[in-house]
Design a protein around this motif. Structure first.
Motif, mmCIF file in Angstrom:
data_model
loop_
_atom_site.group_PDB
_atom_site.id
_atom_site.type_symbol
_atom_site.label_atom_id
_atom_site.label_comp_id
_atom_site.label_asym_id
_atom_site.label_seq_id
_atom_site.Cartn_x
_atom_site.Cartn_y
_atom_site.Cartn_z
ATOM 1 N N VAL A 169 0.823 -1.202 0.000
ATOM 2 C CA VAL A 169 0.000 0.000 0.000
ATOM 3 C C VAL A 169 0.865 1.264 0.000
ATOM 4 O O VAL A 169 0.572 2.240 -0.697
ATOM 5 C CB VAL A 169 -0.954 -0.004 1.212
ATOM 6 C CG1 VAL A 169 -1.629 1.348 1.379
ATOM 7 C CG2 VAL A 169 -2.007 -1.093 1.043
ATOM 8 N N LEU A 170 1.967 1.245 0.759
ATOM 9 C CA LEU A 170 2.796 2.437 0.902
ATOM 10 C C LEU A 170 3.774 2.642 -0.252
ATOM 11 O O LEU A 170 4.194 3.773 -0.513
ATOM 12 C CB LEU A 170 3.583 2.364 2.220
ATOM 13 C CG LEU A 170 2.762 2.373 3.508
ATOM 14 C CD1 LEU A 170 3.680 2.277 4.715
ATOM 15 C CD2 LEU A 170 1.890 3.623 3.602
ATOM 16 N N THR A 171 4.122 1.561 -0.937
ATOM 17 C CA THR A 171 5.211 1.642 -1.915
ATOM 18 C C THR A 171 4.766 1.496 -3.359
ATOM 19 O O THR A 171 5.365 2.086 -4.255
ATOM 20 C CB THR A 171 6.268 0.569 -1.598
ATOM 21 O OG1 THR A 171 6.632 0.652 -0.214
ATOM 22 C CG2 THR A 171 7.506 0.754 -2.459
ATOM 23 N N PHE A 172 3.728 0.713 -3.598
ATOM 24 C CA PHE A 172 3.329 0.402 -4.961
ATOM 25 C C PHE A 172 1.997 1.058 -5.300
ATOM 26 O O PHE A 172 1.146 1.257 -4.419
ATOM 27 C CB PHE A 172 3.211 -1.116 -5.162
ATOM 28 C CG PHE A 172 4.521 -1.851 -5.003
ATOM 29 C CD1 PHE A 172 5.338 -2.100 -6.095
ATOM 30 C CD2 PHE A 172 4.943 -2.280 -3.752
ATOM 31 C CE1 PHE A 172 6.530 -2.784 -5.956
ATOM 32 C CE2 PHE A 172 6.138 -2.962 -3.590
ATOM 33 C CZ PHE A 172 6.931 -3.213 -4.702
ATOM 34 N N ALA A 194 6.330 -6.976 -2.965
ATOM 35 C CA ALA A 194 6.226 -6.551 -1.560
ATOM 36 C C ALA A 194 6.469 -7.726 -0.616
ATOM 37 O O ALA A 194 7.138 -7.577 0.418
ATOM 38 C CB ALA A 194 4.851 -5.939 -1.308
ATOM 39 N N LEU A 195 5.943 -8.904 -0.972
ATOM 40 C CA LEU A 195 6.177 -10.105 -0.171
ATOM 41 C C LEU A 195 7.661 -10.475 -0.189
ATOM 42 O O LEU A 195 8.237 -10.826 0.854
ATOM 43 C CB LEU A 195 5.331 -11.260 -0.707
ATOM 44 C CG LEU A 195 5.522 -12.632 -0.050
ATOM 45 C CD1 LEU A 195 5.173 -12.574 1.438
ATOM 46 C CD2 LEU A 195 4.676 -13.688 -0.748
ATOM 47 N N TYR A 196 8.268 -10.379 -1.357
ATOM 48 C CA TYR A 196 9.695 -10.675 -1.511
ATOM 49 C C TYR A 196 10.530 -9.739 -0.644
ATOM 50 O O TYR A 196 11.454 -10.178 0.064
ATOM 51 C CB TYR A 196 10.059 -10.540 -2.991
ATOM 52 C CG TYR A 196 11.536 -10.573 -3.301
ATOM 53 C CD1 TYR A 196 12.236 -11.778 -3.318
ATOM 54 C CD2 TYR A 196 12.230 -9.402 -3.588
ATOM 55 C CE1 TYR A 196 13.589 -11.809 -3.613
ATOM 56 C CE2 TYR A 196 13.577 -9.421 -3.887
ATOM 57 C CZ TYR A 196 14.258 -10.626 -3.907
ATOM 58 O OH TYR A 196 15.598 -10.658 -4.193
ATOM 59 N N THR A 202 12.367 8.017 4.439
ATOM 60 C CA THR A 202 12.615 7.820 5.866
ATOM 61 C C THR A 202 11.597 6.869 6.480
ATOM 62 O O THR A 202 11.953 5.967 7.255
ATOM 63 C CB THR A 202 12.577 9.174 6.607
ATOM 64 O OG1 THR A 202 13.549 10.043 6.048
ATOM 65 C CG2 THR A 202 12.844 8.982 8.097
ATOM 66 N N GLY A 203 10.322 7.065 6.133
ATOM 67 C CA GLY A 203 9.274 6.175 6.649
ATOM 68 C C GLY A 203 9.493 4.744 6.203
ATOM 69 O O GLY A 203 9.291 3.792 6.971
ATOM 70 N N GLY A 204 9.898 4.568 4.946
ATOM 71 C CA GLY A 204 10.148 3.223 4.437
ATOM 72 C C GLY A 204 11.300 2.545 5.144
ATOM 73 O O GLY A 204 11.254 1.344 5.448
#
Length: 259
Positions: free
Chosen positions: A157-160, A172-174, A193-195
């Protein structure tokens, strides 16, 4: 109304075959909804999926309402982890049509219902020797499973973008598993930074859960049975006396005397 209250209470807490079948039916429902939430976390919402989600939300809300209705201590029931997570899941399902952000990752919290349902654990301890022998390993595996897919959905949700679909969810699972195991291939990294803080959280909590699972698998198997005298609740499977106080134990078996 009083008769209905009594019937519902017996279904959730009773010892009859009907009550046990009802609770196992709830287990099946929980497992199916968890699998559905994981499978659809990376899929774009469609009208049919939205309608199904609302229906599931109402069913889960009905289950929560029933548990609260029959509870002797409403405050305690409201503060239990699986009640709180169920309420979060219900909100994420019922409010989804009215908000733009995706909260699909929150629905994986539904798996906590399998861990902390007291009557489920009680039934399994009583009816399954395999569960009694491997309870710690089973619960540790479920904890790790919940953590992996919860954080996977959060990373997605946050990255893709939603358009990434299944491929993005697999990435994301990887990333989650690679971070959890501290493998650190570096082909997928967090740049914000959050990531980076999320990656640290995955490493710290994930490694702890993984170690807990490994310890539960490889340590000598013991069985849970509370000693009536001193309260010690971990004993060897063939124990006839408490090793702490010597009190005779009556650990339930399925007829196997070990000879």
């Amino acid at each position: 109304m009083e008769e209905l209250h009594r019937t519902v209470r017996l279904l959730y807490t009773g010892q009859s075959q009907r009550a046990r079948r009802f609770r196992y039916g709830l287990i099946v429902f929980d497992a199916v909804t968890i699998a559905y939430f994981i499978a659809t976390a990376a899929l774009p919402a469609t009208p049919a999926m939205t309608a199904l989600n609302i229906g599931l939300g109402l069913l889960i809300l009905l289950d929560v309402a029933a548990r609260l209705w029959i509870s002797d201590n409403l405050r305690r029931e409201l503060t239990r982890i699986y009640t709180l997570t169920d309420l979060v899941v219900v909100l994420s399902l019922l409010l989804a049509p009215f908000i733009t952000e995706s909260f699909a990752f929150l629905r994986v919290l539904r798996a906590l219902r399998l861990i902390h349902a007291y009557h489920l654990l009680r039934d399994l301890r009583r009816e399954s020797l395999f569960f009694r022998l491997h309870e710690d390993a089973i619960l540790a595996a479920v904890n790790l499973f919940v953590f992996i897919f919860m954080t996977t959905s959060l990373v997605f949700v946050l990255t893709f973008d939603e358009s990434a679909g299944i491929t993005g969810y697999v990435d994301a699972l990887y990333f989650t598993v690679a971070t959890l195991t501290t493998t650190g291939f570096g082909d997928i990294t967090m740049t914000t930074t959050g990531g980076k803080l999320l990656a640290v959280f995955i490493m710290v909590v994930g490694v702890a859960l993984f170690v807990q699972l490994a310890r539960a698998i490889f340590q000598p198997s013991k069985i849970k049975h509370k000693c009536p005298e001193c309260g010690l609740n971990r004993h060897e499977t063939d124990a006839i006396h408490c090793k702490h106080c010597g009190e005779p134990l009556k650990i339930e078996t399925e007829g196997d005397t070990g000879t």
